[in-house]
Design a protein around this motif. Structure first.
Motif: not given
Length: 373
Positions: A43-62, A64-72
């Motif tokens: 988890v930590a190894f992949v999570g470390d790489a997500l700092d470099r990731a941008k626009d990785v969620l394909v669902e634009p709904t508020p 989905a974005r809130t749920e994704f923020s909680h997951l991150i």
């Protein structure tokens, strides 16, 4: 391969830096990725790489974005805890090493924090217990004498310390589990194991002399060349014993990345065939090149697709040390565990016959070895 596994390997290639872009996924797919990373202990190894990731969620709904923020946030929290644990275990490794040195033993930390130092970000590796290889400085002891000396020392701290062929369980150090090794690893085939132990003995001095610096001191760890053999034998043993996870393969990936060009040119086939490890290395090379995006120039032997697909399937079904493998459960008692091993031996017989055939006989021999010690 399932669609979720394909996405997982795309994400893993991004984390390793062998693929430039992080895959775009739905919130449901991201939740599946988090679950797989948990099962594989990365988890930590992949999570470390997500700092470099941008626009990785394909669902634009508020929503989905809130749920994704909680997951991150949950993902990043796991990374922060991993960093804190790594820092503690670094200190514990230094403390354990010093304790054994004061007691008259040479010491060398296997896997663990030595492996972490090979990562681009060492604190992103999920740590486990402390595996320390020790030997008495007393001259004139044969292997059996060294084993008895080490067991006697540990049993001064814990009279009921569990022993096995390659290690004895030591009381935890500051809450961190410790395994004291008199042999780094072993194989079930008696012939291959004898050759492996000879390899370890011939290269032991260099490992006990090889130092790296941590935050608050130094520890001895194996050299990269030694790790090519030792960690491969560790992966191979756990394939038969408990199961292996992606964390162990990522460890090995970074071992290969740290070999020099000259070390990579060794005749690794000639070194590993007498140990019965050539087929396993070919399987790992296939996984690295086909699924993790490793450049072919880093291969030590030709990739073996047939064995590679088998090993990859075992990793994805079982997770870290096979904890999530739901196949053919026979119960958790002694009988159930033995039946489970026999079933695994039968499943692996076509691919690694020498180990599969030898495993039940080694288990019987090991019972009497433990009685003797």
């Amino acid at each position: 391969m399932s669609e979720s596994n394909q996405l997982f390997f795309q994400l893993l290639r991004f984390a390793l830096g062998t693929e430039p872009d992080c895959p775009k996924m739905t919130i449901s797919e991201w939740k599946v990725m988090f679950k797989i990373c948990q099962e594989q202990c990365i988890v930590a190894f992949v999570g470390d790489a997500l700092d470099r990731a941008k626009d990785v969620l394909v669902e634009p709904t508020p929503e989905a974005r809130t749920e994704f923020s909680h997951l991150i946030l949950k993902w990043m929290g796991s990374g922060l805890r991993c960093k804190q644990i790594n820092s503690k275990i670094n200190r514990d490794c230094i403390g354990v090493s010093r304790a054994f040195q004061k007691a008259g033993f040479d010491s060398c930390i296997l896997k663990g924090q030595g492996n972490a130092m090979l990562y681009p970000h060492p604190f992103s590796r999920t740590p486990g217990d402390i595996d320390i290889w020790v030997r008495p400085r007393m001259k004139g002891l044969d292997m059996d004498g060294m084993v008895r000396e080490i067991i006697a020392f540990v049993r001064k701290m814990d009279q009921k310390a569990e022993i096995s062929y390659h290690h004895v369980e030591c009381p935890p150090y500051q809450g961190t589990p410790v395994e004291v090794h008199y042999r780094p690893q072993f194989l079930f085939s008696f012939l291959h194991n004898r050759r492996l132990q000879r390899f370890f003995a011939c290269h032991a001095d260099e490992q006990f002399d090889h130092c790296i610096a941590l935050e608050e001191g130094e520890i001895h760890v194996p050299t990269t060349v030694f790790n090519v053999v030792f960690q491969l034998s560790h992966i191979f043993n756990h394939l038969f014993h408990e199961g292996i996870g992606m964390r162990q393969l990522i460890d090995y990936y970074y071992v290969l990345q740290h070999l020099t060009d000259e070390e990579r040119q060794h005749d690794w086939g000639k070194i590993l065939k007498p140990l019965g490890l050539h087929g396993m290395l070919g399987a790992v090379m296939w996984i690295f090149t086909e699924e993790l995006g490793m450049e072919p120039r880093f291969c030590l032997v030709d990739p073996d697709e047939r064995r590679g697909r088998l090993v990859l399937n075992e990793i994805m079904l079982g997770g870290n040390f096979g904890k999530f493998d739901c196949r053919n459960r026979f119960g958790h008692g002694a009988l159930g565990r033995n039946l489970q091993r026999l079933w695994r031996d039968a499943r692996l017989l076509r691919y690694f016959p020498s180990e599969a055939i030898a495993e039940p006989f080694f288990r019987i021999w090991h019972f009497f070895w433990r009685c003797r010690h």
